[in-house]
Design a protein around this motif. Structure first.
Motif, PDB file in Angstrom:
ATOM      1  N   ALA A  29       0.972  -0.990  -0.434  1.00 11.44           N
ATOM      2  CA  ALA A  29      -0.089   0.057   0.108  1.00 11.44           C
ATOM      3  C   ALA A  29       0.842   1.283   0.195  1.00 11.44           C
ATOM      4  CB  ALA A  29      -0.950   0.552   1.284  1.00 11.44           C
ATOM      5  N   ARG A  30       1.826   1.243   0.860  1.00  8.34           N
ATOM      6  CA  ARG A  30       2.720   2.339   0.383  1.00  8.34           C
ATOM      7  C   ARG A  30       3.322   3.092  -0.834  1.00  8.34           C
ATOM      8  NH1 ARG A  30       7.278   1.340   3.852  1.00  8.34           N
ATOM      9  NH2 ARG A  30       6.751  -0.406   4.219  1.00  8.34           N
ATOM     10  N   GLN A  31       4.086   1.164  -0.862  1.00 13.55           N
ATOM     11  CA  GLN A  31       4.526   1.730  -1.864  1.00 13.55           C
ATOM     12  C   GLN A  31       3.312   2.380  -2.970  1.00 13.55           C
ATOM     13  OE1 GLN A  31       7.221   1.600  -3.118  1.00 13.55           O
ATOM     14  NE2 GLN A  31       6.935   2.658  -5.613  1.00 13.55           N
ATOM     15  N   MET A  32       2.076   1.764  -3.708  1.00 11.17           N
ATOM     16  CA  MET A  32       1.301   2.257  -4.312  1.00 11.17           C
ATOM     17  C   MET A  32       0.844   3.784  -3.712  1.00 11.17           C
ATOM     18  SD  MET A  32      -1.580  -1.227  -4.040  1.00 11.17           S
ATOM     19  CE  MET A  32      -2.379  -0.158  -5.444  1.00 11.17           C
ATOM     20  N   ALA A  33       0.451   3.955  -3.171  1.00 12.22           N
ATOM     21  CA  ALA A  33       0.223   4.895  -2.807  1.00 12.22           C
ATOM     22  C   ALA A  33       1.332   6.401  -3.160  1.00 12.22           C
ATOM     23  CB  ALA A  33       0.103   5.525  -0.950  1.00 12.22           C
ATOM     24  N   LYS A  34       2.559   6.015  -2.950  1.00 12.84           N
ATOM     25  CA  LYS A  34       3.654   6.455  -3.205  1.00 12.84           C
ATOM     26  C   LYS A  34       3.148   7.037  -5.310  1.00 12.84           C
ATOM     27  CE  LYS A  34       7.547   5.895   0.076  1.00 12.84           C
ATOM     28  NZ  LYS A  34       8.453   4.422  -0.166  1.00 12.84           N
ATOM     29  N   GLU A  35       2.484   6.451  -5.535  1.00 16.42           N
ATOM     30  CA  GLU A  35       2.811   5.878  -7.631  1.00 16.42           C
ATOM     31  C   GLU A  35       1.704   6.440  -7.385  1.00 16.42           C
ATOM     32  OE1 GLU A  35       3.658   2.063  -8.186  1.00 16.42           O
ATOM     33  OE2 GLU A  35       5.469   1.945  -7.721  1.00 16.42           O
ATOM     34  N   GLY A  36       0.897   7.531  -6.288  1.00 16.31           N
ATOM     35  CA  GLY A  36      -0.196   7.881  -6.465  1.00 16.31           C
ATOM     36  C   GLY A  36      -1.875   7.313  -6.650  1.00 16.31           C
ATOM     37  N   ALA A  37      -1.740   6.270  -5.726  1.00 17.95           N
ATOM     38  CA  ALA A  37      -3.054   5.580  -5.284  1.00 17.95           C
ATOM     39  C   ALA A  37      -3.917   6.651  -5.288  1.00 17.95           C
ATOM     40  CB  ALA A  37      -2.488   4.320  -5.177  1.00 17.95           C
ATOM     41  N   PRO A  38      -5.698   5.961  -5.428  1.00 13.47           N
ATOM     42  CA  PRO A  38      -6.141   7.515  -4.433  1.00 13.47           C
ATOM     43  C   PRO A  38      -6.537   6.747  -3.503  1.00 13.47           C
ATOM     44  CG  PRO A  38      -7.100   5.984  -6.093  1.00 13.47           C
ATOM     45  CD  PRO A  38      -6.215   5.229  -6.545  1.00 13.47           C
ATOM     46  N   CYS A  39      -7.335   7.480  -2.480  1.00 15.48           N
ATOM     47  CA  CYS A  39      -7.829   7.595  -0.604  1.00 15.48           C
ATOM     48  C   CYS A  39      -8.420   6.819  -1.015  1.00 15.48           C
ATOM     49  CB  CYS A  39      -8.003   8.831  -0.620  1.00 15.48           C
ATOM     50  SG  CYS A  39      -9.163   8.637   1.438  1.00 15.48           S
ATOM     51  N   ILE A  70      -5.419   0.042   4.184  1.00 21.46           N
ATOM     52  CA  ILE A  70      -6.268   1.352   3.966  1.00 21.46           C
ATOM     53  C   ILE A  70      -5.005   2.557   3.359  1.00 21.46           C
ATOM     54  CG2 ILE A  70      -7.750   2.624   3.499  1.00 21.46           C
ATOM     55  CD1 ILE A  70      -9.220   0.718   5.469  1.00 21.46           C
ATOM     56  N   ILE A  71      -5.086   2.723   2.061  1.00 21.05           N
ATOM     57  CA  ILE A  71      -4.408   4.576   1.509  1.00 21.05           C
ATOM     58  C   ILE A  71      -5.565   5.214   2.101  1.00 21.05           C
ATOM     59  CG2 ILE A  71      -3.354   5.263  -0.030  1.00 21.05           C
ATOM     60  CD1 ILE A  71      -2.911   2.802  -1.131  1.00 21.05           C
ATOM     61  N   LEU A  72      -4.875   6.100   3.327  1.00 30.70           N
ATOM     62  CA  LEU A  72      -5.806   7.450   3.235  1.00 30.70           C
ATOM     63  C   LEU A  72      -4.802   8.932   2.623  1.00 30.70           C
ATOM     64  CD1 LEU A  72      -6.362   6.416   6.827  1.00 30.70           C
ATOM     65  CD2 LEU A  72      -8.115   5.934   5.251  1.00 30.70           C
ATOM     66  N   ARG A  73      -5.728   9.974   1.836  1.00 35.93           N
ATOM     67  CA  ARG A  73      -5.300  11.067   1.851  1.00 35.93           C
ATOM     68  C   ARG A  73      -5.956  12.003   2.655  1.00 35.93           C
ATOM     69  NH1 ARG A  73      -1.275  10.458  -1.817  1.00 35.93           N
ATOM     70  NH2 ARG A  73      -1.590   7.985  -2.976  1.00 35.93           N
ATOM     71  N   SER A  74      -6.020  12.644   3.407  1.00 31.33           N
ATOM     72  CA  SER A  74      -6.516  13.980   3.689  1.00 31.33           C
ATOM     73  C   SER A  74      -5.416  15.380   4.119  1.00 31.33           C
ATOM     74  CB  SER A  74      -7.447  13.853   4.930  1.00 31.33           C
ATOM     75  OG  SER A  74      -6.340  13.658   5.892  1.00 31.33           O
ATOM     76  N   GLU A  75      -6.037  16.442   3.634  1.00 27.90           N
ATOM     77  CA  GLU A  75      -5.181  17.499   3.909  1.00 27.90           C
ATOM     78  C   GLU A  75      -4.569  17.802   5.280  1.00 27.90           C
ATOM     79  OE1 GLU A  75      -6.285  21.373   2.032  1.00 27.90           O
ATOM     80  OE2 GLU A  75      -6.487  19.754   1.165  1.00 27.90           O
ATOM     81  N   THR A  76      -5.253  16.935   6.326  1.00 34.64           N
ATOM     82  CA  THR A  76      -4.269  17.247   7.747  1.00 34.64           C
ATOM     83  C   THR A  76      -4.339  15.508   7.910  1.00 34.64           C
ATOM     84  OG1 THR A  76      -6.541  17.967   9.012  1.00 34.64           O
ATOM     85  CG2 THR A  76      -4.742  19.460   8.518  1.00 34.64           C
ATOM     86  N   GLY A 129       1.507  13.342   0.456  1.00 36.09           N
ATOM     87  CA  GLY A 129       1.368  12.425   2.004  1.00 36.09           C
ATOM     88  C   GLY A 129      -0.128  11.818   2.079  1.00 36.09           C
ATOM     89  N   PHE A 130       0.272  11.136   2.922  1.00 36.73           N
ATOM     90  CA  PHE A 130      -0.899   9.787   2.724  1.00 36.73           C
ATOM     91  C   PHE A 130      -0.562   9.222   3.985  1.00 36.73           C
ATOM     92  CE2 PHE A 130       3.400   7.741   1.017  1.00 36.73           C
ATOM     93  CZ  PHE A 130       3.042   6.628   1.700  1.00 36.73           C
ATOM     94  N   THR A 131      -1.818   8.026   4.497  1.00 36.63           N
ATOM     95  CA  THR A 131      -1.156   7.353   5.978  1.00 36.63           C
ATOM     96  C   THR A 131      -1.948   5.955   5.080  1.00 36.63           C
ATOM     97  OG1 THR A 131      -1.875   9.472   6.821  1.00 36.63           O
ATOM     98  CG2 THR A 131      -2.242   7.024   8.263  1.00 36.63           C
ATOM     99  N   VAL A 132      -1.166   5.049   5.385  1.00 35.67           N
ATOM    100  CA  VAL A 132      -1.764   3.789   5.516  1.00 35.67           C
ATOM    101  C   VAL A 132      -2.195   3.093   6.947  1.00 35.67           C
ATOM    102  CG1 VAL A 132      -0.481   1.354   5.104  1.00 35.67           C
ATOM    103  CG2 VAL A 132      -0.495   3.153   3.539  1.00 35.67           C
TER     104      VAL A 132
END
Ligand code: BTN
Length: 249
Positions: A29-39, A70-76, A129-132
């Protein structure tokens, strides 16, 4: 949204990437998030060969358990997010199978005084940024071959029934998404009373192990950012943000 980043997945459970075996779903998931995978992207595996928990501790992932990220993306980055995921997961388990569950601060899911699962958050801050959120739950597997020091248990060992892991995950994801999205509007404090109710340490004497030793204290409360507020034997109040281990004395 940054360039190369796709819009959020509408429904988290709609399109789960499932593997037979991976090293760790958090790593994928971390690798996918770095490559732009969505929230809302979800990675799940039947087994993991080198999964890990907090402090890099080994996590056992035999088949029959639920191991997903789960990949999460939020402002904060929300305060207390791992406690929130622990709360929502315990609530789901209670409503789904009707057993009592507890949260052992900061991220453990317990039932009948034994560890049923855990949450591991990892993230990168900044513009992309992202959170897994990695979640491990002992469901149909046996606890016999798990880390003995954890005093683990599986849901099947408690209820005597097998769960359909696909349906369980889909429904759990729906519950997590609903609550995660509410928490973005209402913040951590809106969930604090529910967390306090599920945390058996509050108001009790505990032993807290940190990297540099352990001490006894009274666990007074959970603070507005998820920290554990304790009163030490010398009367000094301290805020604990992380620990190796905590137990009732
Ligand atoms: C803990 O209790 O310390 C947290 C355990 C988290 C385990 C999950 S299983 C899915 C995801 N992949 C990992 O390697 N770890 C998390």
């Amino acid at each position: 949204m940054s360039v190369g980043q796709k819009p959020a997945v509408e429904q988290w459970g709609m399109d789960i990437l499932t593997f037979d075996e991976v090293v760790s779903t958090n790593e994928i998931a971390r690798q996918m998030a770095k490559e732009g995978a969505p929230c809302g992207t979800v990675v799940s595996a039947k087994t993991q060969s080198a999964s890990y928990g907090r402090h890099g501790r080994q996590w056992f992932s035999p088949s029959g358990g639920l191991w997903f990220s789960i990949i999460l993306r939020s402002e904060t980055m929300l305060d207390g997010l791992s406690l929130l995921f622990a709360l929502w997961t315990t609530q789901f388990i209670e409503s789904h199978v009707g057993i009592d569950t507890e949260i052992y601060w900061p991220n453990d899911i317990y039932a009948q005084g034994r560890k049923l699962g855990g949450i591991l958050l990892e993230g990168v801050s900044g513009e992309n940024g992202f959170t897994v959120a990695g979640i491990g739950l002992n469901i149909n597997n046996s606890s016999e071959n798990l880390d003995a020091s954890c005093n683990a248990v599986s849901l099947r060992e408690i209820t005597g029934s097998y769960e359909n892991l696909d349906y369980f995950l889909e429904d759990l994801l729906m519950h997590l998404q609903f609550n995660y999205e509410s928490s973005l509007s209402f913040g951590f404090p809106a969930f604090l009373d529910d967390i306090r109710d599920k945390c058996p340490f509050i108001g009790k004497k505990v032993k807290i192990a940190l990297d540099n030793g352990e001490f006894d204290a009274l666990a007074e409360d959970i603070g507005k950012s998820g920290q554990l507020v304790v009163k030490k034997n010398d009367g000094i109040i301290e805020e604990i943000w992380s620990c190796n281990k905590i137990r009732l004395v």
